[in-house]
Design a protein around this motif. Structure first.
Motif, PDB file in Angstrom:
ATOM      1  N   LEU A 234      -9.002   4.601   2.192  1.00  0.00           N
ATOM      2  CA  LEU A 234      -8.224   3.414   2.547  1.00  0.00           C
ATOM      3  C   LEU A 234      -8.145   3.259   4.065  1.00  0.00           C
ATOM      4  O   LEU A 234      -8.366   2.165   4.610  1.00  0.00           O
ATOM      5  N   VAL A 235      -7.845   4.349   4.743  1.00  0.00           N
ATOM      6  CA  VAL A 235      -7.753   4.315   6.207  1.00  0.00           C
ATOM      7  C   VAL A 235      -9.120   4.052   6.814  1.00  0.00           C
ATOM      8  O   VAL A 235      -9.264   3.243   7.742  1.00  0.00           O
ATOM      9  N   ASN A 236     -10.143   4.720   6.286  1.00  0.00           N
ATOM     10  CA  ASN A 236     -11.491   4.533   6.800  1.00  0.00           C
ATOM     11  C   ASN A 236     -11.939   3.078   6.693  1.00  0.00           C
ATOM     12  O   ASN A 236     -12.478   2.480   7.650  1.00  0.00           O
ATOM     13  N   ASP A 237     -11.682   2.476   5.553  1.00  0.00           N
ATOM     14  CA  ASP A 237     -12.049   1.074   5.366  1.00  0.00           C
ATOM     15  C   ASP A 237     -11.326   0.171   6.365  1.00  0.00           C
ATOM     16  O   ASP A 237     -11.913  -0.785   6.900  1.00  0.00           O
ATOM     17  N   ALA A 238     -10.048   0.497   6.616  1.00  0.00           N
ATOM     18  CA  ALA A 238      -9.269  -0.331   7.542  1.00  0.00           C
ATOM     19  C   ALA A 238      -9.766  -0.214   8.973  1.00  0.00           C
ATOM     20  O   ALA A 238      -9.851  -1.215   9.699  1.00  0.00           O
ATOM     21  N   THR A 239     -10.088   0.995   9.402  1.00  0.00           N
ATOM     22  CA  THR A 239     -10.554   1.174  10.788  1.00  0.00           C
ATOM     23  C   THR A 239     -11.914   0.507  10.987  1.00  0.00           C
ATOM     24  O   THR A 239     -12.151  -0.151  12.009  1.00  0.00           O
ATOM     25  N   PRO A 264      -2.276   2.737  12.771  1.00  0.00           N
ATOM     26  CA  PRO A 264      -1.954   3.188  11.408  1.00  0.00           C
ATOM     27  C   PRO A 264      -0.761   2.472  10.789  1.00  0.00           C
ATOM     28  O   PRO A 264      -0.688   2.336   9.557  1.00  0.00           O
ATOM     29  N   ALA A 265       0.156   1.988  11.630  1.00  0.00           N
ATOM     30  CA  ALA A 265       1.355   1.326  11.092  1.00  0.00           C
ATOM     31  C   ALA A 265       1.020   0.094  10.269  1.00  0.00           C
ATOM     32  O   ALA A 265       1.847  -0.359   9.456  1.00  0.00           O
ATOM     33  N   THR A 266      -0.177  -0.455  10.425  1.00  0.00           N
ATOM     34  CA  THR A 266      -0.551  -1.631   9.633  1.00  0.00           C
ATOM     35  C   THR A 266      -0.653  -1.310   8.147  1.00  0.00           C
ATOM     36  O   THR A 266      -0.625  -2.219   7.319  1.00  0.00           O
ATOM     37  N   LEU A 267      -0.765  -0.020   7.820  1.00  0.00           N
ATOM     38  CA  LEU A 267      -0.846   0.390   6.413  1.00  0.00           C
ATOM     39  C   LEU A 267       0.461   0.983   5.905  1.00  0.00           C
ATOM     40  O   LEU A 267       0.509   1.494   4.779  1.00  0.00           O
ATOM     41  N   LEU A 268       1.512   0.930   6.712  1.00  0.00           N
ATOM     42  CA  LEU A 268       2.794   1.480   6.282  1.00  0.00           C
ATOM     43  C   LEU A 268       3.319   0.715   5.064  1.00  0.00           C
ATOM     44  O   LEU A 268       3.322  -0.526   5.034  1.00  0.00           O
ATOM     45  N   CYS A 269       3.767   1.468   4.053  1.00  0.00           N
ATOM     46  CA  CYS A 269       4.295   0.835   2.841  1.00  0.00           C
ATOM     47  C   CYS A 269       5.514  -0.025   3.176  1.00  0.00           C
ATOM     48  O   CYS A 269       6.367   0.356   3.988  1.00  0.00           O
ATOM     49  N   LYS A 270       5.585  -1.171   2.541  1.00  0.00           N
ATOM     50  CA  LYS A 270       6.741  -2.046   2.687  1.00  0.00           C
ATOM     51  C   LYS A 270       7.887  -1.522   1.804  1.00  0.00           C
ATOM     52  O   LYS A 270       7.665  -0.739   0.889  1.00  0.00           O
ATOM     53  N   PRO A 271       9.108  -1.931   2.072  1.00  0.00           N
ATOM     54  CA  PRO A 271      10.225  -1.484   1.236  1.00  0.00           C
ATOM     55  C   PRO A 271       9.946  -1.748  -0.243  1.00  0.00           C
ATOM     56  O   PRO A 271       9.505  -2.828  -0.619  1.00  0.00           O
ATOM     57  N   GLY A 272      10.156  -0.719  -1.043  1.00  0.00           N
ATOM     58  CA  GLY A 272       9.921  -0.850  -2.473  1.00  0.00           C
ATOM     59  C   GLY A 272       8.544  -0.396  -2.909  1.00  0.00           C
ATOM     60  O   GLY A 272       8.304  -0.156  -4.091  1.00  0.00           O
ATOM     61  N   GLN A 273       7.595  -0.260  -1.940  1.00  0.00           N
ATOM     62  CA  GLN A 273       6.258   0.220  -2.266  1.00  0.00           C
ATOM     63  C   GLN A 273       6.237   1.747  -2.257  1.00  0.00           C
ATOM     64  O   GLN A 273       6.965   2.396  -1.495  1.00  0.00           O
ATOM     65  N   ARG A 309     -11.342   7.265  15.034  1.00  0.00           N
ATOM     66  CA  ARG A 309     -11.202   6.196  14.056  1.00  0.00           C
ATOM     67  C   ARG A 309     -12.583   5.854  13.505  1.00  0.00           C
ATOM     68  O   ARG A 309     -13.544   5.745  14.263  1.00  0.00           O
ATOM     69  N   GLY A 310     -12.639   5.701  12.191  1.00  0.00           N
ATOM     70  CA  GLY A 310     -13.909   5.377  11.554  1.00  0.00           C
ATOM     71  C   GLY A 310     -14.551   6.546  10.834  1.00  0.00           C
ATOM     72  O   GLY A 310     -15.512   6.355  10.086  1.00  0.00           O
ATOM     73  N   GLY A 311     -14.022   7.759  11.052  1.00  0.00           N
ATOM     74  CA  GLY A 311     -14.613   8.930  10.406  1.00  0.00           C
ATOM     75  C   GLY A 311     -13.714   9.578   9.384  1.00  0.00           C
ATOM     76  O   GLY A 311     -14.000  10.683   8.911  1.00  0.00           O
ATOM     77  N   GLU A 312     -12.640   8.907   9.006  1.00  0.00           N
ATOM     78  CA  GLU A 312     -11.607   9.522   8.171  1.00  0.00           C
ATOM     79  C   GLU A 312     -12.117  10.022   6.818  1.00  0.00           C
ATOM     80  O   GLU A 312     -11.628  11.027   6.294  1.00  0.00           O
TER      81      GLU A 312
END
Length: 495
Positions: A234-239, A264-273, A309-312
């Protein structure tokens, strides 16, 4: 540096291997090979076997010589030389990996196909387990692995080659990655006359690689910070989505991870997730930030190098990102505790950044680390050094290799004419990853040393032929022109 070493000494003991064989044609036979079994016995070198190997599997016929070097009490350095039919007049030294040497035929195959006489060593201790360093209890083995084995492998190999072929070598080259990269840097630093050219890939040149492993493991071992493989993807795809096209081409590779500002904060779960395959917990975000930023020791040096970033997706190969135990012992640092910290009892899972300068000031580190940027003697003698590193490397960081290159450039004003660094986008530790991981470094080094053609680019490919990229000398980066086949080097420029 090129040419025959006409007298050789091992630990002060003369090596009597210079009774030159009569000049012979390039084709060498089994009789000449068998005669080498009598070479050097009783003079600090014991040749245990020499045998003729017929041509097969794309390799030329060659004479394989196995020997042991005993330059000091307690020192037993195993070496293997492979001397091919149709010799090209050159020597290729080959490095090891992890905490081991490398005498396997597959490591010599590329050199033999090019008709190099190859030289390999076990690093002063048998075994090929990359994480086993119990042999450090023997001080002689520490010295051997740190620098003596490769040096004496080289000196003895030059004499062995001259004896067998009846003429001196024209050029001597070295190639190694990981520990082999460290060994190459050590040669340039301590023994600048051994090689005309050196290729050092992903060099594990300081204990900061091992301390990085420990501190990264700690970051991902914090409560709630462990990652599943799906989350790493998930992180790799995002970077990659955020930074892939910065070099002008969408190809799944980040050309320069250091310029990627994805948060990384762009993938932080929202409240309830709930953290899982679609979002991350706060501890996971903190662990990612630590990995990307690295950790500094109190003296300002790296205690843990930054990760790219990109190698996760490949991190778990070297980092304990999940809950499985660490099979590497912190990259081997567990076995080094007595040498690094003396009588102090230390739990490496609780090691702090302040412990890193302590470890690096130990007597072991002074022998083992190849961090000296003073390559003036190597450069003055005409030596050429190609450094390279995969941008996705989850072991030794490309940041560390860039730091070393920049330190050399600062220490040696004329270094650009003799030392160059190439970063390989998408490539993991020495190979693997989505990038083009087969670099044509030997040809580039030959042209630099023998013809004076400094490498302005190095061509990298994948084994399956699906990807070709042109790599630029650091700090320049390759950019796609916007037209033409991206697998053609002409479609890229360095800026």
């Amino acid at each position: 540096m090129a040419g025959l070493v006409r007298g050789v000494a091992l630990g002060g003991v003369a090596l009597a291997v210079l009774a030159m064989a009569p000049a012979k044609a390039e084709a060498a036979g089994a009789a000449d090979c068998n005669a080498l079994a009598r070479t050097g016995n009783g003079a600090g070198v014991t040749v245990s076997s020499s045998r003729w190997i017929s041509a097969a599997d794309g390799l030329p016929a060659f004479c394989e010589v196995q020997a042991t070097l005993n330059p000091a009490p307690g020192s037993n350095i195993g070496v293997v030389y492979r001397l091919p039919e149709g010799w090209n007049g050159k020597i290729l030294g080959i490095g090891g990996g992890g905490w081991a040497g490398n005498v396997r035929i597959d490591a010599a195959a590329d050199g033999l196909k090019r008709h190099y006489a190859t030289a390999q060593t076990d690093g002063g201790h048998p075994g090929s387990n990359p994480w086993d360093n119990a042999w450090v209890s023997n001080p002689a083995s520490v010295t051997d692995f740190a620098y003596r084995a490769i040096h004496l492998m080289t000196v003895t190999g030059k004499a062995m080659v001259a004896t067998y072929y009846g003429r001196p070598h024209a050029y001597a080259y070295y190639q190694g990655c990981s520990t082999g990269g460290r060994m190459g840097l050590m040669e340039a630093q301590r023994f600048p006359d051994d090689y005309d050219g050196i290729i050092a890939g992903a060099p594990v040149y300081s204990l900061q690689v091992q301390t990085s492993s420990i501190l990264r493991n700690q970051a991902f071992s914090a409560p709630g910070a462990a990652f599943s493989e799906a989350q790493l993807k998930l992180v790799n795809d995002a970077t990659v989505k955020a930074c892939d096209t910065a070099d002008g081409l969408k190809d799944g590779l980040i050309g320069n991870p250091r310029s990627c500002a994805w948060k990384p904060a762009t993938l932080l779960c929202k409240p309830g997730q709930k953290a899982g395959a679609t979002c991350l917990s706060a501890p996971q975000v903190r662990a990612l930030n630590t990995a990307y930023n690295g950790i500094k020791a109190p003296n300002g040096s790296w205690a843990a190098f930054p990760m790219s970033r990109g190698g996760e997706a490949g991190w778990s190969r070297f980092v304990r990102t999940g809950t499985a135990p660490d099979a590497t012992g912190g990259g081997g640092i567990v076995g080094l505790k007595p040498l690094l910290f003396g009588n102090r009892t230390i739990d490496v899972t609780k090691m702090t950044p302040a412990d890193v300068p302590v470890a690096r000031s130990s007597a072991f580190a002074r022998e083992y680390e190849a961090a000296d940027p003073d390559l003036r003697a190597f450069v003055a003698g005409g030596g050429k050094l190609i450094l390279w590193h995969g941008e996705n490397d989850p072991g030794p960081s490309p940041v560390g290799t860039a730091d070393y290159y920049q330190a050399v450039a600062k220490r040696v004003p004329q270094a650009d004419g003799s030392v160059r660094l190439f970063m390989a986008p998408g490539v993991e530790h020495c190979a693997g990853g989505p990038g083009a991981d087969r670099l044509e470094t030997i040809g580039a080094l030959e042209r630099w040393v023998e013809q004076g053609e400094a490498p302005e680019t190095i061509i990298a490919t994948r084994a399956d032929g699906t990807l070709t990229r042109s790599l630029c000398p650091f700090p320049r980066q390759a950019y796609y022109s916007g037209g033409g086949d991206p697998n053609q080097p002409a479609s890229w420029s360095c800026r």
